[in-house]
Design a protein around this motif. Structure first.
Motif, mmCIF file in Angstrom:
data_model
loop_
_atom_site.group_PDB
_atom_site.id
_atom_site.type_symbol
_atom_site.label_atom_id
_atom_site.label_comp_id
_atom_site.label_asym_id
_atom_site.label_seq_id
_atom_site.Cartn_x
_atom_site.Cartn_y
_atom_site.Cartn_z
ATOM 1 N N ALA A 1 -22.862 -1.654 -28.829
ATOM 2 C CA ALA A 1 -23.295 -0.387 -27.863
ATOM 3 C C ALA A 1 -24.790 -0.296 -28.123
ATOM 4 N N ILE A 2 -25.161 -0.688 -29.324
ATOM 5 C CA ILE A 2 -26.750 -0.237 -29.325
ATOM 6 C C ILE A 2 -27.372 -1.436 -28.735
ATOM 7 N N ASP A 3 -27.078 -2.713 -28.595
ATOM 8 C CA ASP A 3 -27.420 -3.867 -27.893
ATOM 9 C C ASP A 3 -27.557 -3.820 -26.508
ATOM 10 N N ALA B 1 -25.008 8.046 -28.265
ATOM 11 C CA ALA B 1 -23.924 8.813 -28.886
ATOM 12 C C ALA B 1 -22.711 8.051 -29.048
ATOM 13 N N SER B 2 -22.205 7.976 -30.242
ATOM 14 C CA SER B 2 -20.795 7.454 -30.486
ATOM 15 C C SER B 2 -19.658 8.306 -31.033
ATOM 16 N N PHE C 1 -9.435 -0.203 -26.069
ATOM 17 C CA PHE C 1 -9.763 1.252 -26.667
ATOM 18 C C PHE C 1 -10.986 1.735 -26.868
ATOM 19 N N ALA C 2 -12.100 0.846 -26.914
ATOM 20 C CA ALA C 2 -13.442 1.065 -26.806
ATOM 21 C C ALA C 2 -14.157 1.079 -25.682
ATOM 22 N N ARG C 3 -14.678 2.076 -25.225
ATOM 23 C CA ARG C 3 -15.616 2.208 -24.139
ATOM 24 C C ARG C 3 -17.034 2.023 -24.381
ATOM 25 N N LEU C 4 -17.834 1.100 -23.840
ATOM 26 C CA LEU C 4 -19.145 0.986 -24.008
ATOM 27 C C LEU C 4 -19.902 1.190 -22.637
ATOM 28 N N LEU D 1 -28.976 0.100 -37.705
ATOM 29 C CA LEU D 1 -29.107 -0.565 -36.410
ATOM 30 C C LEU D 1 -30.454 -0.109 -35.606
ATOM 31 N N LEU D 2 -30.022 1.498 -35.447
ATOM 32 C CA LEU D 2 -31.396 1.902 -34.559
ATOM 33 C C LEU D 2 -32.607 1.896 -35.092
ATOM 34 N N CYS D 3 -32.863 1.851 -36.492
ATOM 35 C CA CYS D 3 -34.041 1.734 -37.156
ATOM 36 C C CYS D 3 -34.700 0.143 -36.869
ATOM 37 N N GLN D 4 -33.695 -0.518 -36.799
ATOM 38 C CA GLN D 4 -33.876 -2.140 -36.802
ATOM 39 C C GLN D 4 -34.775 -2.377 -35.605
ATOM 40 N N GLN D 5 -34.081 -1.768 -34.493
ATOM 41 C CA GLN D 5 -34.464 -1.931 -33.123
ATOM 42 C C GLN D 5 -35.809 -1.220 -32.725
#
Length: 224
Positions: free
Chosen positions: A36-38, A119-120, A215-218, A61-65
Motif C-alpha cells: 500500500a505504501i509503495d 491511512a490504513s 479481503f484487502a483493498r489498496l 516504512l514511511l520514514c524509509q520512503q
C-alpha cells in the motif's frame, strides 16, 4: 470529544500493547502495508501524514520512503496507541517522525503543508468516510497523493468460507460501537467502498487493487 471518539480512544488505549502485536506480527500484514505504501509513490523529502497511525506499525516504512530530508507525522485519537508509537520513534531515533493526538476526520494539519496522506484500517471506523477522504484531498491539494489500505469482506468465491472468521475478527478487534452495530460487516463494507470510491473521484489516476483473496483493498492516486 464525541461519544464515538471517546469509545474509540478508550478501546485502543486499553488494548494498545496487544493491538501493536497484532499490527506488527499478524501473518501477511507487513507485505500488505508495504504494498500500500509503495503505491503511494512517496518521494524523498516529502512530508507524509498518516491518519490513524495507531501504534506506529507503518512508521518504519514511511520514514524509509521520505529519507532524512522529509518528515512523517502520525495522527491518532488514542493516547494509548500514541504512547506506543512515541516509544517506537524514540527507540529508532527518528528525528523527522512526530506523532500527534487528533481526529482523522478533522486533522490538526495546515492545508498545503503535506505532500501525501496515508491511512490504513481507518475508513471502517468513521460515519462519513467519503467526507473524510475529501478533507484529506483538500489538505494535500492538487498534486498531492492519497493512499488507503482497508479490510472488508471478500467476494472471491475461494475466500467465502473465510468470511465467517473475518466476522469474528471484526467483532473482537474493534470498539463496542462496531461490535454492537446491527450489521457490522455490512457497515464496514459500505464504509470501505465509500472511501475508496471517493479517492477515485478526487484522483483521476487512481489505482486500486485487492490482495489477500480479496479481503484487502489498496488505493492510491494524485489529487486533481
Amino acid at each position: 470529544m464525541t461519544d464515538r471518539l471517546g469509545r474509540t480512544q478508550r478501546f485502543y488505549t486499553r488494548w494498545a500493547r496487544l493491538y501493536d502485536l497484532l499490527a506488527v506480527h499478524t501473518p501477511g500484514i507487513g507485505s500488505l502495508r508495504a504494498a500500500a505504501i509503495d503505491r503511494l509513490a512517496i518521494q524523498a523529502g516529502d512530508t507524509v501524514v498518516e491518519m490513524g497511525c495507531g501504534t506506529g506499525a507503518n512508521l518504519p516504512l514511511l520514514c524509509q520512503q521520505v529519507d532524512p530530508d522529509g518528515q512523517v507525522i502520525g495522527i491518532d485519537v488514542s493516547t494509548g496507541v500514541l504512547s506506543v508509537a512515541s516509544d517506537r520513534v524514540a527507540r529508532n531515533g527518528w528525528a523527522n517522525v512526530h506523532v500527534v493526538r487528533g481526529d482523522a476526520t478533522e486533522p490538526p494539519v495546515e492545508k498545503g503543508s503535506a505532500d501525501a496522506v496515508f491511512a490504513s484500517l481507518v475508513a471502517g471506523m468513521v460515519d462519513d468516510p467519503a467526507g473524510m477522504v475529501d478533507e484529506w484531498a483538500d489538505l494535500v491539494g492538487p498534486g498531492g497523493r492519497l493512499g488507503l489500505l482497508d479490510l472488508a469482506r471478500s467476494s472471491d468465491r475461494r475466500a467465502r468460507p473465510l468470511n465467517g472468521l473475518f466476522r469474528r475478527f471484526v467483532t473482537t478487534a474493534n470498539p463496542r460501537s462496531v461490535r454492537e452495530s446491527t450489521a457490522p460487516l455490512a457497515t464496514l463494507d459500505r464504509r470501505v467502498a465509500a472511501a475508496h470510491r471517493q479517492l477515485g473521484e478526487r484522483c483521476s489516476d487512481a489505482d486500486s487493487a485487492t490482495r489477500a483473496l480479496g479481503f484487502a483493498r489498496l488505493s492510491a492516486g494524485t489529487v486533481d
